[in-house]
Design a protein around this motif. Structure first.
Motif, mmCIF file in Angstrom:
data_model
loop_
_atom_site.group_PDB
_atom_site.id
_atom_site.type_symbol
_atom_site.label_atom_id
_atom_site.label_comp_id
_atom_site.label_asym_id
_atom_site.label_seq_id
_atom_site.Cartn_x
_atom_site.Cartn_y
_atom_site.Cartn_z
ATOM 1 N N ALA A 21 14.087 32.259 43.382
ATOM 2 C CA ALA A 21 13.268 33.674 42.804
ATOM 3 C C ALA A 21 14.610 34.302 42.133
ATOM 4 O O ALA A 21 13.987 35.168 41.101
ATOM 5 C CB ALA A 21 13.740 34.253 44.287
ATOM 6 N N GLN A 22 15.730 34.256 41.893
ATOM 7 C CA GLN A 22 16.876 35.201 40.666
ATOM 8 C C GLN A 22 15.729 34.362 39.297
ATOM 9 O O GLN A 22 17.115 35.212 38.508
ATOM 10 C CB GLN A 22 18.076 34.397 41.125
ATOM 11 N N ALA A 23 15.825 32.967 39.309
ATOM 12 C CA ALA A 23 15.427 32.128 38.167
ATOM 13 C C ALA A 23 14.492 32.733 37.338
ATOM 14 O O ALA A 23 14.058 32.976 36.614
ATOM 15 C CB ALA A 23 15.675 30.818 37.544
ATOM 16 N N ASP A 24 13.376 34.428 38.106
ATOM 17 C CA ASP A 24 12.577 34.745 38.464
ATOM 18 C C ASP A 24 11.051 33.370 37.705
ATOM 19 O O ASP A 24 10.614 33.308 36.215
ATOM 20 C CB ASP A 24 12.227 35.416 36.636
ATOM 21 N N PRO A 25 10.916 32.189 38.031
ATOM 22 C CA PRO A 25 9.762 30.981 37.493
ATOM 23 C C PRO A 25 9.253 30.959 37.309
ATOM 24 O O PRO A 25 8.197 32.224 38.186
ATOM 25 C CB PRO A 25 11.084 29.678 38.326
ATOM 26 N N GLU A 26 8.051 30.089 36.579
ATOM 27 C CA GLU A 26 6.487 30.574 36.560
ATOM 28 C C GLU A 26 5.944 29.487 37.342
ATOM 29 O O GLU A 26 5.128 29.720 37.362
ATOM 30 C CB GLU A 26 6.438 30.406 35.060
ATOM 31 N N ALA A 42 6.737 25.350 53.621
ATOM 32 C CA ALA A 42 5.810 26.000 54.060
ATOM 33 C C ALA A 42 6.248 27.344 54.239
ATOM 34 O O ALA A 42 6.168 28.428 53.783
ATOM 35 C CB ALA A 42 4.709 25.825 55.358
ATOM 36 N N LYS A 43 7.825 26.986 55.150
ATOM 37 C CA LYS A 43 8.285 28.242 55.048
ATOM 38 C C LYS A 43 8.764 29.437 53.532
ATOM 39 O O LYS A 43 9.585 29.992 53.592
ATOM 40 C CB LYS A 43 9.538 27.799 55.844
ATOM 41 N N ALA A 44 9.341 27.953 52.595
ATOM 42 C CA ALA A 44 9.565 28.388 51.460
ATOM 43 C C ALA A 44 8.693 29.315 50.568
ATOM 44 O O ALA A 44 9.098 30.563 50.266
ATOM 45 C CB ALA A 44 10.681 27.135 50.502
ATOM 46 N N ILE A 45 7.751 28.462 50.612
ATOM 47 C CA ILE A 45 7.100 29.360 49.808
ATOM 48 C C ILE A 45 6.478 31.104 50.635
ATOM 49 O O ILE A 45 6.522 31.760 49.498
ATOM 50 C CB ILE A 45 4.981 28.898 50.440
ATOM 51 N N THR A 46 6.072 30.349 52.124
ATOM 52 C CA THR A 46 5.853 32.297 52.430
ATOM 53 C C THR A 46 7.157 33.363 52.101
ATOM 54 O O THR A 46 7.030 34.214 52.171
ATOM 55 C CB THR A 46 5.990 31.617 54.112
ATOM 56 N N VAL A 47 8.287 32.299 52.356
ATOM 57 C CA VAL A 47 9.556 33.638 52.213
ATOM 58 C C VAL A 47 9.404 33.810 50.082
ATOM 59 O O VAL A 47 9.979 35.334 50.730
ATOM 60 C CB VAL A 47 10.973 33.055 52.556
ATOM 61 N N ALA A 48 8.992 32.874 49.756
ATOM 62 C CA ALA A 48 9.603 33.118 48.487
ATOM 63 C C ALA A 48 8.534 34.018 47.769
ATOM 64 O O ALA A 48 8.716 34.600 46.144
ATOM 65 C CB ALA A 48 9.186 31.513 47.332
ATOM 66 N N ARG A 49 7.372 33.659 48.532
ATOM 67 C CA ARG A 49 5.999 35.373 48.208
ATOM 68 C C ARG A 49 6.478 36.436 47.955
ATOM 69 O O ARG A 49 5.582 37.355 47.453
ATOM 70 C CB ARG A 49 5.054 34.562 48.237
ATOM 71 N N GLU A 50 7.423 37.232 48.630
ATOM 72 C CA GLU A 50 7.734 38.082 49.647
ATOM 73 C C GLU A 50 8.137 38.657 47.766
ATOM 74 O O GLU A 50 8.922 39.993 47.414
ATOM 75 C CB GLU A 50 9.067 38.061 50.465
ATOM 76 N N ASP A 51 9.179 38.227 47.111
ATOM 77 C CA ASP A 51 9.634 38.569 45.720
ATOM 78 C C ASP A 51 9.041 38.225 44.717
ATOM 79 O O ASP A 51 9.319 38.550 43.371
ATOM 80 C CB ASP A 51 11.450 37.824 46.136
ATOM 81 N N ILE A 52 8.542 36.500 44.675
ATOM 82 C CA ILE A 52 8.146 36.294 43.295
ATOM 83 C C ILE A 52 6.358 35.403 43.405
ATOM 84 O O ILE A 52 5.969 35.340 44.920
ATOM 85 C CB ILE A 52 8.438 34.431 42.466
ATOM 86 N N ASP A 53 5.615 35.028 42.376
ATOM 87 C CA ASP A 53 4.700 35.097 42.642
ATOM 88 C C ASP A 53 4.698 33.683 41.731
ATOM 89 O O ASP A 53 3.535 33.553 40.545
ATOM 90 C CB ASP A 53 3.500 36.131 42.287
ATOM 91 N N PRO A 54 5.305 32.761 41.841
ATOM 92 C CA PRO A 54 4.913 31.183 41.062
ATOM 93 C C PRO A 54 3.699 30.363 41.095
ATOM 94 O O PRO A 54 3.241 30.559 41.941
ATOM 95 C CB PRO A 54 5.799 30.847 40.668
ATOM 96 N N VAL A 55 3.551 28.491 40.169
ATOM 97 C CA VAL A 55 2.765 28.298 40.539
ATOM 98 C C VAL A 55 3.543 27.545 41.345
ATOM 99 O O VAL A 55 4.096 27.177 41.139
ATOM 100 C CB VAL A 55 2.196 27.797 39.574
ATOM 101 N N PHE A 56 2.661 27.237 42.895
ATOM 102 C CA PHE A 56 3.822 25.946 43.336
ATOM 103 C C PHE A 56 2.665 24.919 43.402
ATOM 104 O O PHE A 56 1.931 24.811 43.990
ATOM 105 C CB PHE A 56 4.274 26.347 45.208
#
Length: 421
Positions: free
Chosen positions: A254-259, A271-285
């Protein structure tokens, strides 16, 4: 007199110590050469059956049946993968047995649970080869487990058929006992990066990967694909196998702010990583096929919409593909309550591939003939799905499909990511 008694006492102690040391060495060798049998999984081989196999002289070949073995995860965080592969193989074997087997022999599968752990896969493989005396191994699940198990199979000349992994080391030309069904992780990574860069113009790609040979293989594929385009990952971080401790990896990514984030892992931690990451960033997974697509969609629920997964088999609901229609009919016949899925479809195709190898041998079955019947047959037709083998090429399919989880919770084929956004 005292000197004599002491000398004898010392002699007795020396002899006793030597005896204990010798017994310890024998015990240690025995432990090393004969791993403890696994008490998990399914095994139907009786002492009488073992005797019958010894009398016939060919491991796993009986007058009326042929025994295959599988070590895979049937418990733990990756259990859906092992269960799916086993289900598909069993459906294929059941379908063939209903037709009278292969040249009069029924097909059987004995399975042992390795929990997706390399040391258990090693012990299971030793037992399947040396105690269960299986004819061939089929449907091993995972890269780290295959890396542990495949050298044993190779050393004994035991066929290692259709492992559920795209790892490069199993595609080395000198591995004459290995027959791969699916495309490699490098091919999946290339398709992912091609679609991200060409369809969406994305250049900032991060990678979350499992910290073992599976994750490293996937990471290497992504790095190679990016470098071909003059790019590097903006960040890559890992998590430990058989855990869902992904917060550290998500934090760094998340710190790297990827697309876009490419995920090389199993369904629960992804699944857990996607759920947690979406709290801060909204990239293509995007995730590779090994993730366990159906289990991933179930874990994510509504949060799965828009998540991409590369596949190496067709959509399990596309009955317009003859192989899929055959799979669904076989699955329903074997277990009317089983839900179709990508993993069990791959298991079914693995079972059909093994059946073709046996059919090409006729009644006089040997491991060499079995392997030759697959690897030297040129093109193999699995109900309309073509597998191509040849000299130095033990991988049958190069097909990679991109799919996305839709609003209905199902996977849909995607030809262009731009139109799917």
């Amino acid at each position: 007199m005292m000197t004599y008694i002491v000398a004898n006492a010392r002699s007795a102690i020396t002899v006793a110590l030597f005896a204990v040391a010798a017994m310890s060495m024998v015990f240690a060798v025995a432990c090393q050469e004969t791993p403890a049998p696994s008490n998990q999984g399914e095994s139907e081989t009786s002492p009488q059956a073992m005797t019958a196999m010894a009398n016939e002289g060919s491991p796993g070949i009986f007058d009326d049946r042929i025994l295959f073995g599988q070590s895979a995860a049937f418990s733990g965080p990756a259990q859906a993968l092992g269960q799916g592969m086993r289900l598909g193989i069993q459906a294929a074997f059941h379908e063939q047995n209903q037709l009278g087997g292969v040249h009069g022999r029924m097909l059987e599968l004995t399975t042992l649970d390795d929990q997706y752990e390399p040391h258990l896969a090693y012990g299971n493989t030793f037992n399947l080869i040396n105690r269960e005396r299986v004819f061939a191994l089929i449907g091993e699940v995972g890269t780290p487990t295959s890396r542990s198990a495949s050298p044993l199979a190779n050393a004994e000349g035991v066929p290692f058929i259709a492992p559920f992994t795209g790892a490069g080391f199993l595609r080395e030309a000198e591995l004459e006992n290995v027959v791969n069904l699916r495309a490699s992780y490098h091919q999946e990574a290339e398709e992912m990066v091609a679609r991200l860069t060409e369809d969406l113009g994305i250049t900032r790609v991060a990678v979350m990967y499992q910290n073992d040979s599976y994750g490293q293989s996937g990471l290497d594929g992504v790095v190679d694909a990016l470098r071909k385009r003059g790019l590097e990952p903006v960040e890559s971080w890992y998590y430990q196998r058989n855990s869902d401790a992904v917060k550290a990896a998500v934090f760094h990514i998340a710190q790297a702010d990827p697309e876009a984030v490419i995920m090389i892992g199993a369904y629960a931690p992804v699944a857990k990583a996607i759920t947690v990451a979406r709290e801060d960033i909204d990239p293509v997974f995007m995730a590779v096929s090994f993730v366990g697509s159906n289990a991933l969609a179930q874990e994510l629920g509504p949060d799965g919409v828009g998540v991409y997964v590369t596949q190496v088999v067709p959509l399990p609901g596309d009955v317009g593909v003859p192989a899929v229609a055959a799979y669904r009919a076989a699955l329903k016949s074997f277990d009317a309550n089983a839900a179709p899925g990508f993993v069990s479809l791959e298991g079914y195709l693995a079972g059909r591939l093994a059946i073709i190898g046996l059919e090409n041998c006729g009644r006089d079955v040997s491991r060499k003939c079995f392997l030759d019947g697959m690897r030297n047959s040129g093109t193999i037709d699995l109900n309309g799905l073509a597998l191509q083998y040849g000299p130095g090429d033990n991988q049958g399919s190069d097909a990679v499909f991109v799919t996305v989880i839709g609003d209905d919770g199902n996977y849909h084929l995607v030809n262009n990511l731009e139109g799917a956004q």
